[in-house]
Structure formats: structure tokens, C-alpha cells
Design a protein around this motif. Structure first.
Motif, PDB file in Angstrom:
ATOM      1  N   TRP A 136     -47.089   9.241 -56.991  1.00 53.07           N
ATOM      2  CA  TRP A 136     -47.790   9.144 -55.705  1.00 53.07           C
ATOM      3  C   TRP A 136     -48.900   8.093 -55.783  1.00 53.07           C
ATOM      4  O   TRP A 136     -49.086   7.304 -54.847  1.00 53.07           O
ATOM      5  N   LEU A 137     -49.628   8.086 -56.901  1.00 58.94           N
ATOM      6  CA  LEU A 137     -50.658   7.061 -57.089  1.00 58.94           C
ATOM      7  C   LEU A 137     -50.029   5.672 -57.066  1.00 58.94           C
ATOM      8  O   LEU A 137     -50.592   4.730 -56.493  1.00 58.94           O
ATOM      9  N   GLY A 138     -48.852   5.544 -57.688  1.00 54.93           N
ATOM     10  CA  GLY A 138     -48.165   4.260 -57.681  1.00 54.93           C
ATOM     11  C   GLY A 138     -47.846   3.803 -56.274  1.00 54.93           C
ATOM     12  O   GLY A 138     -47.991   2.616 -55.941  1.00 54.93           O
ATOM     13  N   LEU A 139     -47.440   4.732 -55.423  1.00 51.07           N
ATOM     14  CA  LEU A 139     -47.157   4.380 -54.033  1.00 51.07           C
ATOM     15  C   LEU A 139     -48.440   3.986 -53.307  1.00 51.07           C
ATOM     16  O   LEU A 139     -48.466   2.998 -52.558  1.00 51.07           O
ATOM     17  N   ALA A 140     -49.519   4.746 -53.545  1.00 60.00           N
ATOM     18  CA  ALA A 140     -50.801   4.421 -52.918  1.00 60.00           C
ATOM     19  C   ALA A 140     -51.313   3.061 -53.380  1.00 60.00           C
ATOM     20  O   ALA A 140     -51.822   2.269 -52.580  1.00 60.00           O
ATOM     21  N   PHE A 141     -51.180   2.786 -54.680  1.00 61.19           N
ATOM     22  CA  PHE A 141     -51.642   1.511 -55.235  1.00 61.19           C
ATOM     23  C   PHE A 141     -50.749   0.342 -54.810  1.00 61.19           C
ATOM     24  O   PHE A 141     -51.139  -0.815 -54.954  1.00 61.19           O
ATOM     25  N   SER A 142     -49.570   0.636 -54.300  1.00 62.35           N
ATOM     26  CA  SER A 142     -48.631  -0.421 -53.924  1.00 62.35           C
ATOM     27  C   SER A 142     -48.639  -0.727 -52.433  1.00 62.35           C
ATOM     28  O   SER A 142     -48.048  -1.728 -52.008  1.00 62.35           O
ATOM     29  N   TRP A 143     -49.287   0.112 -51.645  1.00 62.04           N
ATOM     30  CA  TRP A 143     -49.158  -0.034 -50.198  1.00 62.04           C
ATOM     31  C   TRP A 143     -49.866  -1.282 -49.672  1.00 62.04           C
ATOM     32  O   TRP A 143     -49.545  -1.780 -48.584  1.00 62.04           O
ATOM     33  N   GLY A 144     -50.798  -1.825 -50.434  1.00 65.31           N
ATOM     34  CA  GLY A 144     -51.407  -3.079 -50.029  1.00 65.31           C
ATOM     35  C   GLY A 144     -50.424  -4.234 -50.016  1.00 65.31           C
ATOM     36  O   GLY A 144     -50.675  -5.269 -49.367  1.00 65.31           O
ATOM     37  N   ILE A 145     -49.296  -4.087 -50.705  1.00 63.82           N
ATOM     38  CA  ILE A 145     -48.302  -5.164 -50.780  1.00 63.82           C
ATOM     39  C   ILE A 145     -47.642  -5.403 -49.418  1.00 63.82           C
ATOM     40  O   ILE A 145     -47.682  -6.533 -48.896  1.00 63.82           O
ATOM     41  N   PRO A 146     -47.017  -4.404 -48.793  1.00 67.56           N
ATOM     42  CA  PRO A 146     -46.462  -4.666 -47.456  1.00 67.56           C
ATOM     43  C   PRO A 146     -47.535  -5.016 -46.438  1.00 67.56           C
ATOM     44  O   PRO A 146     -47.282  -5.819 -45.524  1.00 67.56           O
ATOM     45  N   MET A 147     -48.730  -4.462 -46.591  1.00 70.21           N
ATOM     46  CA  MET A 147     -49.813  -4.823 -45.673  1.00 70.21           C
ATOM     47  C   MET A 147     -50.188  -6.294 -45.812  1.00 70.21           C
ATOM     48  O   MET A 147     -50.456  -6.978 -44.818  1.00 70.21           O
ATOM     49  N   ALA A 148     -50.205  -6.805 -47.041  1.00 70.22           N
ATOM     50  CA  ALA A 148     -50.555  -8.210 -47.260  1.00 70.22           C
ATOM     51  C   ALA A 148     -49.516  -9.130 -46.635  1.00 70.22           C
ATOM     52  O   ALA A 148     -49.856 -10.144 -45.989  1.00 70.22           O
ATOM     53  N   PHE A 149     -48.243  -8.811 -46.811  1.00 67.68           N
ATOM     54  CA  PHE A 149     -47.194  -9.626 -46.200  1.00 67.68           C
ATOM     55  C   PHE A 149     -47.311  -9.603 -44.682  1.00 67.68           C
ATOM     56  O   PHE A 149     -47.172 -10.641 -44.018  1.00 67.68           O
ATOM     57  N   THR A 150     -47.563  -8.429 -44.124  1.00 69.50           N
ATOM     58  CA  THR A 150     -47.653  -8.304 -42.671  1.00 69.50           C
ATOM     59  C   THR A 150     -48.875  -9.029 -42.128  1.00 69.50           C
ATOM     60  O   THR A 150     -48.808  -9.679 -41.072  1.00 69.50           O
ATOM     61  N   ALA A 151     -49.976  -8.944 -42.849  1.00 68.98           N
ATOM     62  CA  ALA A 151     -51.182  -9.635 -42.397  1.00 68.98           C
ATOM     63  C   ALA A 151     -51.015 -11.145 -42.441  1.00 68.98           C
ATOM     64  O   ALA A 151     -51.493 -11.869 -41.558  1.00 68.98           O
ATOM     65  N   ALA A 152     -50.332 -11.634 -43.471  1.00 67.02           N
ATOM     66  CA  ALA A 152     -50.169 -13.085 -43.622  1.00 67.02           C
ATOM     67  C   ALA A 152     -49.153 -13.670 -42.648  1.00 67.02           C
ATOM     68  O   ALA A 152     -49.304 -14.810 -42.195  1.00 67.02           O
ATOM     69  N   ARG A 153     -48.130 -12.888 -42.301  1.00 65.69           N
ATOM     70  CA  ARG A 153     -47.027 -13.435 -41.503  1.00 65.69           C
ATOM     71  C   ARG A 153     -46.937 -12.853 -40.097  1.00 65.69           C
ATOM     72  O   ARG A 153     -46.121 -13.328 -39.291  1.00 65.69           O
ATOM     73  N   ASP A 154     -47.727 -11.820 -39.831  1.00 61.19           N
ATOM     74  CA  ASP A 154     -47.657 -11.126 -38.539  1.00 61.19           C
ATOM     75  C   ASP A 154     -46.230 -10.717 -38.216  1.00 61.19           C
ATOM     76  O   ASP A 154     -45.729 -10.892 -37.101  1.00 61.19           O
ATOM     77  N   ALA A 155     -45.560 -10.205 -39.227  1.00 56.89           N
ATOM     78  CA  ALA A 155     -44.188  -9.713 -39.092  1.00 56.89           C
ATOM     79  C   ALA A 155     -44.024  -8.556 -40.070  1.00 56.89           C
ATOM     80  O   ALA A 155     -44.757  -8.450 -41.053  1.00 56.89           O
ATOM     81  N   TRP A 156     -43.071  -7.687 -39.794  1.00 61.16           N
ATOM     82  CA  TRP A 156     -42.848  -6.566 -40.699  1.00 61.16           C
ATOM     83  C   TRP A 156     -42.425  -7.074 -42.071  1.00 61.16           C
ATOM     84  O   TRP A 156     -41.801  -8.133 -42.170  1.00 61.16           O
TER      85      TRP A 156
END
Length: 305
Positions: free
Chosen positions: A157-177
Motif C-alpha cells: 500500500w505504501l508503494g502505491l501511495a509513493f507511486s501515485w505522484g507518477i501519473p499525476m506528474a504525467f497528467t500535470a505536464a501533458r494535461d491528458a490522462w
């Protein structure tokens, strides 16, 4: 062990009556121990560099570096709040501020809320899709401390929490899912985090067993070191697939080789299963994350020159 008040930045400039609570809050957030922030930061930076083709904006760097610090601090606060029943029974954690009575549970909840609100304010400067994904980050951070009561997989679960910034970073940079490579990177980071946090769990294994807490260290038992090795190998395989998919150059692969060397060095210590050696193995993962990020960043630097 309680740290000197002077170790908390600006403590000497505060009114004397505020200093003890400020210092205790600093330690409650683990702000005096940057290892957790760094382990969360490296994969987030990798995601930003990949999503931005090596040129992330200063705005996004501030948002995600600040957000990583704030959410990690908030996670530590809510973890200690939820673990008040446990920390007093574990040698390594019995002096933490909530257990020692330096701060109240109500204060900790307020601090958690405040940190998450500031982190959310940073996310609000991005885009609607990233804001939507941040709701998942809140759930992951808030629920993590309770996993060790009900499941042997809190490290996952910690691994998932520590990894969630990854899809957020892609979405923030590209404004796409997030694209497929974002989820592949998330899987790699989930495996890596589970591996190094199992080293960490092995430090407290016997205390956790006596207290009734659960962890992957207890779940894996005598197979702990081999399973950690498999997790690292799978994480490396996922990063290799990512490099192949994105056609990353030689510098990236050299970064992975350096990271692999640092991983092998961990087993020279951690295989003893002595708590001090397991903790040293856990700390060594800062070098692993730094090596992977260096490989990614240098790939784009070389490609641009």
C-alpha cells in the motif's frame, strides 16, 4: 531520541513557549529525516522528466517537489496518530512525540489537515485532471497507517501511495490522462518501494510480532531476503521495458546499471537480517533512486547537445 531544539530550523527565533511544540511537530513530520522525502521525490522527478521530454517547467518542479515534501510529512503525521497503540511497544518508535505526550492527537489531526490543504493548494495550480487524481492520493495517504492492522501488505500500500505522484506528474505536464508508460513506471516503483520498505519492516519485525502488527517482513518469514531480491529484479525488468519502449539511450542504461550495483550492495548488509544492517540496506535506496533519475536526466541532456 529527542533532538536538540536547535535542530529545527528557525526554532531559536520563536518565542520560548512555542519552541517545544514546534520542535516536536518538526520531528512528528520526520522533517529531520529527509530519506523518506528523497525516496518519494526520485520517481516523481523521473516521471516529470519523461512526461516533459527532459524540460519540466519550474512551476511543475515547485509544485511536485513541494507536494512530495508536504504529503510525506502529512503521511508521517497520520501514521503516528494511527500507530499510537503500537509505537510505545516498539523500541525504535517509543520516543515519538505522540507516544511521549509532547503533542496531542487532536493537534496531529489538525497538522495533517493543514499539510494536505497546502499540498492541495499546489495541485490547484495545475489542471482539472491532476486535481482529480489528487483525490486518490489523499485516500492512499490517509488509509496507509491502518493497513498494518488488517493486512500483511502495508508495504505494498505504501508503494502505491509513493507511486501515485507518477501519473499525476504525467497528467500535470501533458494535461491528458496518464499514458501506458506512466503506469509501467508506477508498477516499477511499486515493486521497488515494496522491496526497500520490507528491509525497513525487518528492523521492527520482532517488536511488530509481539505487538500484533502486520508487515511483509512477517508475511515472507525466512523467505524475506529472496523475495526482496525478486521484487528488485522485477522492478529492474520494468524499468528496462520502459527504457526500451521510450527508446532511451546509453546513458539511461548506465544509470540502471549503477542502480543495480547499489541494490547488490544492499544484500551484502541486509542478508544478515540484523536490524542495523536492514536499516542500512533501506537507507541505501536513496542512491538507487538518484542513479535512475540521473540516467533519465542525462539522457535528455545528451540528446539535446
Amino acid at each position: 531520541m529527542k533532538t536538540d531544539l536547535s535542530s529545527a530550523p528557525l526554532a531559536a527565533h520563536l518565542p520560548p513557549a512555542w519552541r517545544a511544540r514546534y520542535d516536536a511537530s518538526w520531528r512528528l513530520m520526520r522533517a529531520d529525516r529527509p530519506i523518506g522525502w528523497l525516496l518519494l521525490l526520485w520517481p516523481t522527478l523521473v516521471a516529470l522528466w519523461l512526461a516533459s521530454d527532459g524540460l519540466p517547467s519550474l512551476h511543475l518542479l515547485v509544485v511536485f517537489a513541494g507536494g512530495v515534501w508536504l504529503t510525506r510529512a502529512a503521511g508521517c503525521v497520520i501514521n503516528d496518530y494511527a500507530d499510537r497503540w503500537l509505537d510505545g511497544r516498539v523500541k525504535r518508535t517509543r520516543a515519538r512525540p505522540l507516544v511521549a505526550g509532547e503533542l496531542s492527537g487532536r493537534f496531529a489531526l489538525g497538522l495533517f489537515a493543514g499539510l494536505m490543504l497546502v499540498a492541495f493548494a499546489l495541485v490547484l495550480t495545475t489542471n482539472a485532471k491532476t486535481i482529480a487524481l489528487s483525490a486518490v492520493a489523499l485516500v492512499l495517504a490517509a488509509a496507509y497507517p491502518y493497513m498494518k492492522r488488517h493486512t500483511y501488505l502495508p508495504q505494498v500500500w505504501l508503494g502505491l501511495a509513493f507511486s501515485w505522484g507518477i501519473p499525476m506528474a504525467f497528467t500535470a505536464a501533458r494535461d491528458a490522462w496518464p499514458p501506458q508508460e506512466a503506469w509501467l513506471l508506477l508498477c516499477a516503483n511499486l515493486l521497488w518501494t515494496t522491496a526497500y520498505d520490507t528491509w525497513y519492516a525487518m528492523v521492527d519485525r520482532e517488536d511488530d510480532r509481539r505487538a500484533g502488527a502486520k508487515s511483509t517482513a512477517l508475511l515472507f518469514g525466512d523467505l524475506d531476503v529472496p523475495v526482496i531480491a525478486v521484487l528488485f529484479a522485477l522492478a529492474g525488468l520494468a524499468m528496462g521495458l520502459l527504457g526500451h519502449r521510450l527508446e532511451l539511450g546509453l546513458v539511461y542504461w548506465l544509470g540502471l546499471v549503477a542502480a543495480a550495483v547499489f541494490v547488490v550492495q544492499q544484500f551484502a548488509q541486509g542478508r544478515s537480517r540484523h536490524p542495523d544492517d536492514c536499516f542500512a540496506a533501506f537507507l541505501a535506496n536513496n542512491r538507487v533512486g538518484a542513479a535512475v533519475f540521473a540516467g533519465v536526466a542525462l539522457h535528455y541532456f545528451v540528446a539535446a547537445t
